[in-house]
Design a protein around this motif. Sequence first.
Motif, PDB file in Angstrom:
ATOM      1  N   GLU A  17      14.907  -4.214 -39.317  1.00 25.42           N
ATOM      2  CA  GLU A  17      15.362  -4.483 -37.954  1.00 25.42           C
ATOM      3  C   GLU A  17      16.315  -5.960 -36.912  1.00 25.42           C
ATOM      4  N   ALA A  18      16.382  -6.426 -37.542  1.00 23.94           N
ATOM      5  CA  ALA A  18      17.373  -7.914 -37.300  1.00 23.94           C
ATOM      6  C   ALA A  18      18.573  -7.525 -37.877  1.00 23.94           C
ATOM      7  N   ALA A  19      18.822  -6.753 -39.253  1.00 25.43           N
ATOM      8  CA  ALA A  19      19.866  -6.524 -39.712  1.00 25.43           C
ATOM      9  C   ALA A  19      20.399  -5.122 -39.045  1.00 25.43           C
ATOM     10  N   ARG A  24      24.281  -3.596 -35.341  1.00 26.59           N
ATOM     11  CA  ARG A  24      25.758  -2.807 -34.464  1.00 26.59           C
ATOM     12  C   ARG A  24      25.671  -3.443 -33.313  1.00 26.59           C
ATOM     13  N   GLU A  25      25.780  -5.188 -33.576  1.00 24.44           N
ATOM     14  CA  GLU A  25      26.300  -5.682 -32.488  1.00 24.44           C
ATOM     15  C   GLU A  25      28.039  -6.210 -32.786  1.00 24.44           C
ATOM     16  N   ARG A  26      27.638  -6.858 -34.067  1.00 23.22           N
ATOM     17  CA  ARG A  26      28.728  -7.302 -34.647  1.00 23.22           C
ATOM     18  C   ARG A  26      29.396  -7.147 -35.424  1.00 23.22           C
ATOM     19  N   ALA A 102      28.690   4.787 -33.546  1.00 23.42           N
ATOM     20  CA  ALA A 102      29.511   4.292 -32.242  1.00 23.42           C
ATOM     21  C   ALA A 102      30.144   2.651 -32.801  1.00 23.42           C
ATOM     22  N   ALA A 103      29.126   2.212 -33.548  1.00 29.78           N
ATOM     23  CA  ALA A 103      29.400   0.882 -33.084  1.00 29.78           C
ATOM     24  C   ALA A 103      29.639   0.841 -35.168  1.00 29.78           C
ATOM     25  N   LEU A 104      29.403   1.797 -36.193  1.00 30.89           N
ATOM     26  CA  LEU A 104      30.304   1.238 -37.021  1.00 30.89           C
ATOM     27  C   LEU A 104      31.477   1.822 -37.779  1.00 30.89           C
ATOM     28  N   SER A 105      31.646   3.509 -37.196  1.00 37.23           N
ATOM     29  CA  SER A 105      32.461   4.370 -37.363  1.00 37.23           C
ATOM     30  C   SER A 105      33.812   3.169 -37.944  1.00 37.23           C
ATOM     31  N   CYS A 106      34.274   2.152 -37.616  1.00 44.21           N
ATOM     32  CA  CYS A 106      35.841   1.795 -37.660  1.00 44.21           C
ATOM     33  C   CYS A 106      35.393   1.194 -39.248  1.00 44.21           C
TER      34      CYS A 106
END
Length: 183
Positions: A17-19, A24-26, A102-106
């Motif tokens: 959960e935390a990971a 997604r945030e960082r 959206a958070a990780l695609s790049c």
Amino acid sequence: MRVSKEQAAKNRERILEAASRLLRERGISGMGVDALADAAGMTHGSLYSQFGSKERLVEEAVAHAIVAKGREVPEEFALGDYVSEYLSTGHRDQPGSGCPFAALSCEISRQSGGVRDRFTAGVRGMIRLLSSRITSALKPRQREEEALAMAASLVGALVLARAVNDPKLSDDILRATRNRFGN
């Protein structure tokens, strides 16, 4: 002191959960083991005993984020409602609980095969979900093509809306894409 299987499963879920939130945030490169251990309320040792390596943890956290986000989609929904929610300012402004695509695609193209496999499976799932909601007047291959374009547009619009530093432009990106696919 040994941890029971039940407690180990709870610890594993808390770590995932935390990971998945921190990823997604960082981003993957921005999620350090120290920050993750703090966020999960665990030690470095417990992280490594559960997953063995940061790479394995990332792989499972990506999969966890995709599955968790998928559970939020109601069984029955209108495509326009899905598009409106996906391209909302709330979704844009809360990446930690938002779409992992959206958070990780790049970053995903630079990850291991296991991480990319999990991500790819999730993208295929999103395409199937969208395709299942597209008008049945289209042939199956046409629905899939439309779903592919829609998924790429939704994710791309959210990535751009988060990236620009002009609030009006960010809102315009969301609005224009919502208008294109929300009907």
